[in-house]
Design a protein around this motif. Structure first.
Motif, mmCIF file in Angstrom:
data_model
loop_
_atom_site.group_PDB
_atom_site.id
_atom_site.type_symbol
_atom_site.label_atom_id
_atom_site.label_comp_id
_atom_site.label_asym_id
_atom_site.label_seq_id
_atom_site.Cartn_x
_atom_site.Cartn_y
_atom_site.Cartn_z
ATOM 1 N N SER A 94 3.854 -13.193 -47.960
ATOM 2 C CA SER A 94 3.084 -12.103 -47.366
ATOM 3 C C SER A 94 1.751 -12.644 -46.893
ATOM 4 N N PRO A 95 1.377 -12.372 -45.652
ATOM 5 C CA PRO A 95 0.078 -12.853 -45.179
ATOM 6 C C PRO A 95 -1.083 -12.218 -45.939
ATOM 7 N N ALA A 96 -0.820 -11.137 -46.650
ATOM 8 C CA ALA A 96 -1.872 -10.486 -47.425
ATOM 9 C C ALA A 96 -2.321 -11.328 -48.616
ATOM 10 N N VAL A 97 -1.531 -12.345 -49.011
ATOM 11 C CA VAL A 97 -1.938 -13.166 -50.143
ATOM 12 C C VAL A 97 -3.038 -14.156 -49.767
ATOM 13 N N LEU A 98 -3.304 -14.287 -48.478
ATOM 14 C CA LEU A 98 -4.345 -15.222 -48.046
ATOM 15 C C LEU A 98 -5.691 -14.774 -48.585
ATOM 16 N N ALA A 99 -6.373 -15.676 -49.258
ATOM 17 C CA ALA A 99 -7.694 -15.371 -49.804
ATOM 18 C C ALA A 99 -8.713 -15.486 -48.678
ATOM 19 N N CYS A 100 -8.661 -14.545 -47.787
ATOM 20 C CA CYS A 100 -9.471 -14.599 -46.577
ATOM 21 C C CYS A 100 -9.643 -13.169 -46.093
ATOM 22 N N SER A 101 -10.700 -12.894 -45.395
ATOM 23 C CA SER A 101 -10.954 -11.563 -44.863
ATOM 24 C C SER A 101 -9.796 -11.096 -43.984
ATOM 25 N N ALA A 102 -9.583 -9.789 -43.935
ATOM 26 C CA ALA A 102 -8.533 -9.225 -43.088
ATOM 27 C C ALA A 102 -9.136 -8.376 -41.968
ATOM 28 N N SER A 103 -10.409 -8.582 -41.706
ATOM 29 C CA SER A 103 -11.047 -7.851 -40.613
ATOM 30 C C SER A 103 -12.193 -8.684 -40.061
ATOM 31 N N GLY A 104 -12.550 -8.413 -38.819
ATOM 32 C CA GLY A 104 -13.650 -9.127 -38.193
ATOM 33 C C GLY A 104 -13.203 -10.446 -37.602
ATOM 34 N N ARG A 105 -14.161 -11.290 -37.312
ATOM 35 C CA ARG A 105 -13.897 -12.581 -36.663
ATOM 36 C C ARG A 105 -13.152 -13.544 -37.580
#
Length: 141
Positions: A31-42
């Motif tokens: 799942s791309p949601a597991v990425l420890a990274c923002s999910a909005s903005g640049r």
């Protein structure tokens, strides 16, 4: 930089790239949601890793990065010194890697409109490996 330091640094960079590529590949298939990274903005890893540019010739870019990083670990490992052709192989591999990174950075900035921090980590490692290989610092004189 001495050749020994350049070789150790190259091996360390290839291991870091491999770790990030493994994480990106796992995220791609789970799942791309597991990425420890923002999910909005640049800064938006999910937007980058699920974009049309996240595959090349039907192969996920994460898998291509994983294969490349694994190859670089082998080419940068201490035992690679035994192979006369390893400096040339590192130059070819890092040159190819940098060409692909330049395309991916262009895609992130201008086509997708977002950047992925995990991808950027692999890009930075690729640039470092490219600089070491093409400077000749990793070769014994």
């Amino acid at each position: 930089m001495t050749p020994a330091v350049a070789r150790r640094l190259g091996f360390a960079l290839s291991l870091v790239a491999l770790g990030a590529a493994i994480y990106l590949t796992v995220a791609h298939y789970t799942s791309p949601a597991v990425l420890a990274c923002s999910a909005s903005g640049r800064v938006n890893c999910e937007a980058v890793t699920t974009s049309a540019q996240s595959s090349f010739l039907g192969i996920p870019v994460a898998v291509l990065g994983l294969a490349w990083a694994l190859g670089m670990v082998v080419l940068s490992a201490p035992f690679a010194d035994r192979w006369d052709w390893s400096p040339l192989a590192r130059r070819v591999a890092t040159g190819t890697g940098m060409a692909f990174v330049l395309w991916l950075v262009y895609a992130e900035l201008f086509l997708i409109g977002a950047i992925c921090l995990w991808c950027t980590l692999v890009h930075v490692c690729t640039f470092g490996l490219f600089a070491i290989a093409w400077s000749g610092a990793d070769q014994y004189s």
